[in-house]
Scaffold this active site. Sequence first.
Site, PDB file in Angstrom:
ATOM      1  N   PRO A   1      35.531  51.590  43.569  1.00 33.18           N
ATOM      2  CA  PRO A   1      36.886  52.148  43.464  1.00 33.18           C
ATOM      3  C   PRO A   1      37.407  52.079  42.042  1.00 33.18           C
ATOM      4  O   PRO A   1      37.251  51.048  41.373  1.00 33.18           O
ATOM      5  CB  PRO A   1      37.704  51.255  44.401  1.00 33.18           C
ATOM      6  CG  PRO A   1      36.942  49.971  44.472  1.00 33.18           C
ATOM      7  CD  PRO A   1      35.502  50.356  44.376  1.00 33.18           C
ATOM      8  N   PRO A   2      38.013  53.141  41.540  1.00 31.69           N
ATOM      9  CA  PRO A   2      38.590  53.103  40.193  1.00 31.69           C
ATOM     10  C   PRO A   2      39.652  52.016  40.121  1.00 31.69           C
ATOM     11  O   PRO A   2      40.435  51.845  41.055  1.00 31.69           O
ATOM     12  CB  PRO A   2      39.220  54.489  40.019  1.00 31.69           C
ATOM     13  CG  PRO A   2      38.570  55.345  41.051  1.00 31.69           C
ATOM     14  CD  PRO A   2      38.239  54.433  42.196  1.00 31.69           C
ATOM     15  N   CYS A   3      39.670  51.284  39.035  1.00 37.49           N
ATOM     16  CA  CYS A   3      40.669  50.229  38.855  1.00 37.49           C
ATOM     17  C   CYS A   3      40.957  50.101  37.371  1.00 37.49           C
ATOM     18  O   CYS A   3      40.169  49.549  36.618  1.00 37.49           O
ATOM     19  CB  CYS A   3      40.178  48.899  39.412  1.00 37.49           C
ATOM     20  SG  CYS A   3      41.385  47.570  39.248  1.00 37.49           S
ATOM     21  N   GLN A   4      42.109  50.627  36.964  1.00 36.96           N
ATOM     22  CA  GLN A   4      42.401  50.664  35.536  1.00 36.96           C
ATOM     23  C   GLN A   4      43.030  49.381  35.024  1.00 36.96           C
ATOM     24  O   GLN A   4      42.791  48.961  33.913  1.00 36.96           O
ATOM     25  CB  GLN A   4      43.335  51.845  35.244  1.00 36.96           C
ATOM     26  CG  GLN A   4      43.534  52.107  33.765  1.00 36.96           C
ATOM     27  CD  GLN A   4      44.335  53.373  33.523  1.00 36.96           C
ATOM     28  OE1 GLN A   4      44.805  54.015  34.453  1.00 36.96           O
ATOM     29  NE2 GLN A   4      44.497  53.724  32.274  1.00 36.96           N
TER      30      GLN A   4
ATOM     31  N   HIS B   1      43.447  43.020  35.052  1.00 33.78           N
ATOM     32  CA  HIS B   1      43.590  43.931  36.191  1.00 33.78           C
ATOM     33  C   HIS B   1      44.432  43.262  37.272  1.00 33.78           C
ATOM     34  O   HIS B   1      43.995  42.314  37.918  1.00 33.78           O
ATOM     35  CB  HIS B   1      42.211  44.315  36.724  1.00 33.78           C
ATOM     36  CG  HIS B   1      41.457  45.198  35.791  1.00 33.78           C
ATOM     37  ND1 HIS B   1      41.405  46.560  35.917  1.00 33.78           N
ATOM     38  CD2 HIS B   1      40.752  44.910  34.670  1.00 33.78           C
ATOM     39  CE1 HIS B   1      40.687  47.072  34.942  1.00 33.78           C
ATOM     40  NE2 HIS B   1      40.283  46.090  34.177  1.00 33.78           N
TER      41      HIS B   1
END
Length: 546
Positions: free
Chosen positions: A87-90, A138
């Site tokens: 999953p994208p996690c910026q 994050h």
Amino acid sequence: MLVPRKSEVIIVKYSVIDLFAGAGGLSLGFMQTGKFDIKVAAENNPHARKTYNLNHNVTELLDDVCKIDYKDIIRRYGRIDVVIGGPPCQGFSNANRQKNHAISMNNRLVKEYVRAVCELQPKVFVMENVDMLRSKVHRFYYSDSDKEIVDSLGIQLINEKIELFPPSLISDKANDLISYYDQIRKFGWDEKTYLLLNVLYKQKKNPTKFKKTAENNEKKLIKISSEFMKNAGKDEIISKLDCELAEEISQYLKEKNNTEQLQEKLEISVHIQRMISKIKELKDNSIEVYKFDTDHGIYAHVKSYAVLDYINGFLSSEQNNYKIKSDVLNAANFGAPQKRMRFIIIGLKKGGDREFNLPKPVISSDCYRTVRDAIGDLEDIKPVYEVTDLPLQIPKMTFVAESLAYTLRDSDTLHNHVITQTKDTALRRFAALSEGQNFHNLESEMKEDTYTDPTRTQNTIYLRLKYDEPSGTVMNIRKSMWIHPTINRALSIREAARLQTFPDSFVFEGTKDAQYQQVGNAVPPVLANAIAKKVLELLSESDAEC
């Protein structure tokens, strides 16, 4: 005499769902073991979906993970043994660098991955992400929607300040601006207006670009100015500032020789719009603001918690009961000709006190595979410029068994050997750079009229790769303008895919930029395969205990 038939060997495969599948690098690594069956995959990007469909014999390909009914998947496919995905996690500190966002909407997708694991309850899950996920950078903001879960798990909260308006611009207007918090939406510009005025603002250090942009968009600026002036006579400070900006736009378009005053008004108004955007996000995500600070800038005080603490706390809780191991793995240690650091989390359903570790490196740093190992055999094959061009027929070659080229060159047809046609300015830069050099090694006159602030460009921009070393992390190398080690041209999509260890038989679909992006986003199949073998080991041990 009847000869008894040999009993057929039935290979039992473990069922898998791949979330945020992209082009399918993680799926490919699992499929290469011959022991996994991808029942369902989910990917939202239309170009990546085409690539995934072409290369994987998946039963069902979904798009929006937020809408997946996992009970229905269990009803139709039975128990899912393994959930995989990245999953994208910026991370909100990275989002804040973009200046106009307080929250990365991608962070929500991490929670969607966790939802999948909770509802499917697989035997094993694998989550792949950027190596910075293990840091406290994050984070999720503490909100009304997750307060109950976070409190019940005892996840540590810390106080955070979100900058809404920069200290360098603040004045006695601070309290006036924040007084509109509850009605802030009505002062927001439309997206096209913001994009144009933000571009002009960012070009403040480059008068030539500023002038050209203003000239090319003169009609749009006149219309924007006219719209702003409709607020003339209103008392709200934001409306007044928009009117002042409109007057400066009109004045500049008449004289076209003085940008200072216009830039001053642009700076204030653009930052107000960024503040409005952040406040909208806070409200839309039910994030509680405990107080505002207007002494030096405008800050919203909130609470936050680490993404990793959420994943570990939620999935290792008594309710879900997973033993979790995580660490950063370097793809180069598993056979990729690329130093790519990825954070890997593996969760195993608890059954006793069995310990396990992540895959161990199989290649030491003094034996890393190189760029030459991956793409050296393509040096004499001229790339094409359009994704619509026919694939290339390539001659047969003899390679050392088990070498990287031997493994990757599994087709006589070369797809995706496509590059961007290079302009004269870029070609001169290519010619001036030696292996290992980048944009910062160019003479100052060769850096002009390219970036707003050339000194802030990354070291990966205009990077000429070193043939006899592994590359750095492959991202969208079209945007980075990576250069072939010995030829004055850009690296092709296929060459980038080779660095990611995709075999030539794996074909990418979509526009040129979409293909470069898919390659850059992917998990190297060779790393995915090492993870898959570890998962297979864990599953086999679990089955033996039953």
